[in-house]
Design a protein around this motif. Structure first.
Motif, PDB file in Angstrom:
ATOM      1  N   ASN A 187    -163.203  33.629 -59.151  1.00  0.00           N
ATOM      2  CA  ASN A 187    -162.890  34.146 -57.817  1.00  0.00           C
ATOM      3  C   ASN A 187    -163.461  35.555 -57.675  1.00  0.00           C
ATOM      4  O   ASN A 187    -163.124  36.444 -58.463  1.00  0.00           O
ATOM      5  N   PRO A 188    -164.347  35.797 -56.699  1.00  0.00           N
ATOM      6  CA  PRO A 188    -164.924  37.139 -56.529  1.00  0.00           C
ATOM      7  C   PRO A 188    -163.933  38.166 -55.987  1.00  0.00           C
ATOM      8  O   PRO A 188    -164.227  39.358 -55.995  1.00  0.00           O
ATOM      9  N   ILE A 189    -162.763  37.714 -55.526  1.00  0.00           N
ATOM     10  CA  ILE A 189    -161.738  38.610 -54.997  1.00  0.00           C
ATOM     11  C   ILE A 189    -160.788  39.007 -56.121  1.00  0.00           C
ATOM     12  O   ILE A 189    -160.157  38.154 -56.748  1.00  0.00           O
ATOM     13  N   ALA A 190    -160.669  40.299 -56.373  1.00  0.00           N
ATOM     14  CA  ALA A 190    -159.792  40.780 -57.443  1.00  0.00           C
ATOM     15  C   ALA A 190    -158.342  40.759 -57.014  1.00  0.00           C
ATOM     16  O   ALA A 190    -157.459  40.330 -57.762  1.00  0.00           O
ATOM     17  N   LEU A 191    -158.060  41.216 -55.788  1.00  0.00           N
ATOM     18  CA  LEU A 191    -156.690  41.227 -55.283  1.00  0.00           C
ATOM     19  C   LEU A 191    -156.697  41.430 -53.779  1.00  0.00           C
ATOM     20  O   LEU A 191    -157.694  41.842 -53.194  1.00  0.00           O
ATOM     21  N   HIS A 192    -155.550  41.131 -53.182  1.00  0.00           N
ATOM     22  CA  HIS A 192    -155.358  41.299 -51.746  1.00  0.00           C
ATOM     23  C   HIS A 192    -154.326  42.398 -51.518  1.00  0.00           C
ATOM     24  O   HIS A 192    -153.257  42.393 -52.133  1.00  0.00           O
ATOM     25  N   LEU A 193    -154.660  43.335 -50.643  1.00  0.00           N
ATOM     26  CA  LEU A 193    -153.725  44.378 -50.234  1.00  0.00           C
ATOM     27  C   LEU A 193    -153.509  44.245 -48.739  1.00  0.00           C
ATOM     28  O   LEU A 193    -154.274  44.770 -47.935  1.00  0.00           O
ATOM     29  N   GLY A 194    -152.473  43.485 -48.402  1.00  0.00           N
ATOM     30  CA  GLY A 194    -152.267  43.173 -46.995  1.00  0.00           C
ATOM     31  C   GLY A 194    -153.404  42.308 -46.512  1.00  0.00           C
ATOM     32  O   GLY A 194    -153.694  41.256 -47.072  1.00  0.00           O
ATOM     33  N   GLY A 195    -154.105  42.772 -45.498  1.00  0.00           N
ATOM     34  CA  GLY A 195    -155.264  42.025 -45.007  1.00  0.00           C
ATOM     35  C   GLY A 195    -156.572  42.464 -45.637  1.00  0.00           C
ATOM     36  O   GLY A 195    -157.636  41.977 -45.257  1.00  0.00           O
ATOM     37  N   LEU A 196    -156.483  43.374 -46.610  1.00  0.00           N
ATOM     38  CA  LEU A 196    -157.682  43.916 -47.252  1.00  0.00           C
ATOM     39  C   LEU A 196    -157.980  43.168 -48.543  1.00  0.00           C
ATOM     40  O   LEU A 196    -157.103  42.969 -49.381  1.00  0.00           O
ATOM     41  N   GLU A 197    -159.224  42.742 -48.692  1.00  0.00           N
ATOM     42  CA  GLU A 197    -159.649  42.060 -49.906  1.00  0.00           C
ATOM     43  C   GLU A 197    -160.424  43.036 -50.795  1.00  0.00           C
ATOM     44  O   GLU A 197    -161.378  43.663 -50.356  1.00  0.00           O
ATOM     45  N   ILE A 198    -159.988  43.168 -52.042  1.00  0.00           N
ATOM     46  CA  ILE A 198    -160.678  44.008 -53.017  1.00  0.00           C
ATOM     47  C   ILE A 198    -161.533  43.101 -53.884  1.00  0.00           C
ATOM     48  O   ILE A 198    -161.021  42.250 -54.615  1.00  0.00           O
ATOM     49  N   HIS A 199    -162.849  43.258 -53.792  1.00  0.00           N
ATOM     50  CA  HIS A 199    -163.768  42.402 -54.532  1.00  0.00           C
ATOM     51  C   HIS A 199    -163.985  42.928 -55.947  1.00  0.00           C
ATOM     52  O   HIS A 199    -164.014  44.141 -56.189  1.00  0.00           O
ATOM     53  N   TRP A 200    -164.191  42.011 -56.868  1.00  0.00           N
ATOM     54  CA  TRP A 200    -164.511  42.393 -58.235  1.00  0.00           C
ATOM     55  C   TRP A 200    -165.786  43.226 -58.286  1.00  0.00           C
ATOM     56  O   TRP A 200    -165.937  44.104 -59.142  1.00  0.00           O
ATOM     57  N   TYR A 201    -166.721  42.936 -57.372  1.00  0.00           N
ATOM     58  CA  TYR A 201    -167.974  43.695 -57.333  1.00  0.00           C
ATOM     59  C   TYR A 201    -167.689  45.185 -57.189  1.00  0.00           C
ATOM     60  O   TYR A 201    -168.224  46.011 -57.930  1.00  0.00           O
ATOM     61  N   GLY A 202    -166.827  45.529 -56.232  1.00  0.00           N
ATOM     62  CA  GLY A 202    -166.483  46.929 -56.012  1.00  0.00           C
ATOM     63  C   GLY A 202    -165.733  47.532 -57.188  1.00  0.00           C
ATOM     64  O   GLY A 202    -165.964  48.691 -57.551  1.00  0.00           O
ATOM     65  N   VAL A 203    -164.822  46.755 -57.768  1.00  0.00           N
ATOM     66  CA  VAL A 203    -164.049  47.240 -58.916  1.00  0.00           C
ATOM     67  C   VAL A 203    -164.980  47.546 -60.089  1.00  0.00           C
ATOM     68  O   VAL A 203    -164.864  48.588 -60.749  1.00  0.00           O
ATOM     69  N   ILE A 204    -165.911  46.638 -60.348  1.00  0.00           N
ATOM     70  CA  ILE A 204    -166.838  46.805 -61.472  1.00  0.00           C
ATOM     71  C   ILE A 204    -167.768  47.990 -61.242  1.00  0.00           C
ATOM     72  O   ILE A 204    -168.018  48.784 -62.158  1.00  0.00           O
TER      73      ILE A 204
END
Length: 276
Positions: free
Chosen positions: A6-23
């Motif tokens: 899953n490319p999505i690391a986590l959901h914060l409300g309606g905001l999706e945090i992608h693994w790409y950004g985390v990495i």
């Protein structure tokens, strides 16, 4: 069988945090931490590293996007509203690096810093960040190569999760993200292992070594990718730029090595009194 990650690391409300950004964020944090430590050792105030990062990151993002748009202008001239739609993809590392180099040069000029020394301090950590950052492409199932077979991938003795992530649109693909990541990681380890040897590097030569190492590997990896930007049929932009960068960096390296008055890297900041 393991499916695609899953490319999505986590959901914060309606905001999706992608693994790409985390990495990418993790890669930048590690690179900055290492660069700050080395800057202090070379007599450069670590605040300069933080300032450079704060200035370079936004311009690097803009440069990466403009580079991509420029070589896909046939599409964007018909869809100008999508030029800023970076969330849909379309950035190029060479564009980011070119923009960052320009920012570094301007900053060093106004702060009376040797750009060669600053480039030397940053270069190995940038290479490590690139190695880590390619795993963001892995999570997004992008920057891959031509179709291959499950047998071939298993013959590389890759972990199963990498093999299955390379199953894209019903076909297994060459893990070119991995080839480039490993090439950069080897370059990072090599440069970090030898850069503190006395009288091995004059200022600027670590950076030039990085340019040569990266461009050499990128030339071959780019030839295996299926998402390249082209100048013309069969002429990949990144391969042409890799050749130019390698030749220019090698020429400058040889020219600077012959000069007798260039300071050694380990001499560090000879202008310390002016810029601390």
């Amino acid at each position: 069988m393991i499916g695609a990650l899953n490319p999505i690391a986590l959901h914060l409300g309606g905001l999706e945090i992608h693994w790409y950004g985390v990495i990418i964020a993790m890669a930048v944090l590690i690179a900055v931490t290492l660069a700050m430590k080395e800057a202090t050792a070379r007599g450069v105030n670590e605040d300069h590293i933080l300032n450079l990062v704060l200035w370079a990151l936004p311009f690097a993002l803009i440069g990466a996007r403009l580079y991509y748009v420029m070589f896909e202008w046939g599409y964007y001239v018909k869809h100008p509203a999508e030029i800023i739609a970076i969330w849909k993809g379309g950035i190029a590392i060479y564009g980011a690096l070119i923009a960052a180099v320009i920012v570094f040069l301007v900053y060093c000029h106004y702060k009376w810093l040797s750009p060669w020394l600053i480039f030397d301090i940053a270069a190995p950590t940038v290479m490590l960040a690139q190695a880590i950052g390619r795993w963001g492409n892995f999570m997004n199932q992008e920057a891959f190569g031509a179709k291959t077979t499950l047998t071939y991938l298993r013959g590389l003795h890759l972990p199963e999760f990498i093999i299955q992530q390379m199953n894209i649109n019903g076909a297994f693909r060459q893990p070119t993200f991995l080839y480039e990541s490993m090439w950069n990681l080897v370059g990072f380890v090599l440069i970090m292992s030898i850069r503190h040897h006395k009288h091995w590097f004059k200022q600027g030569e670590i950076f030039l070594s990085y340019v040569m190492w990266y461009s050499f590997g990128r030339f071959f990896v780019e030839g295996m990718r299926t998402d390249s930007l082209y100048l013309a049929a069969g002429l990949r932009v990144s391969q042409l730029l890799s050749i130019v960068l390698f030749v220019v960096a090698l020429g400058i390296f040889i020219w600077r090595r012959k000069k007798q008055d260039e300071p050694w890297y380990l001499e560090g900041n000879t202008l310390k009194a002016l810029n601390n």
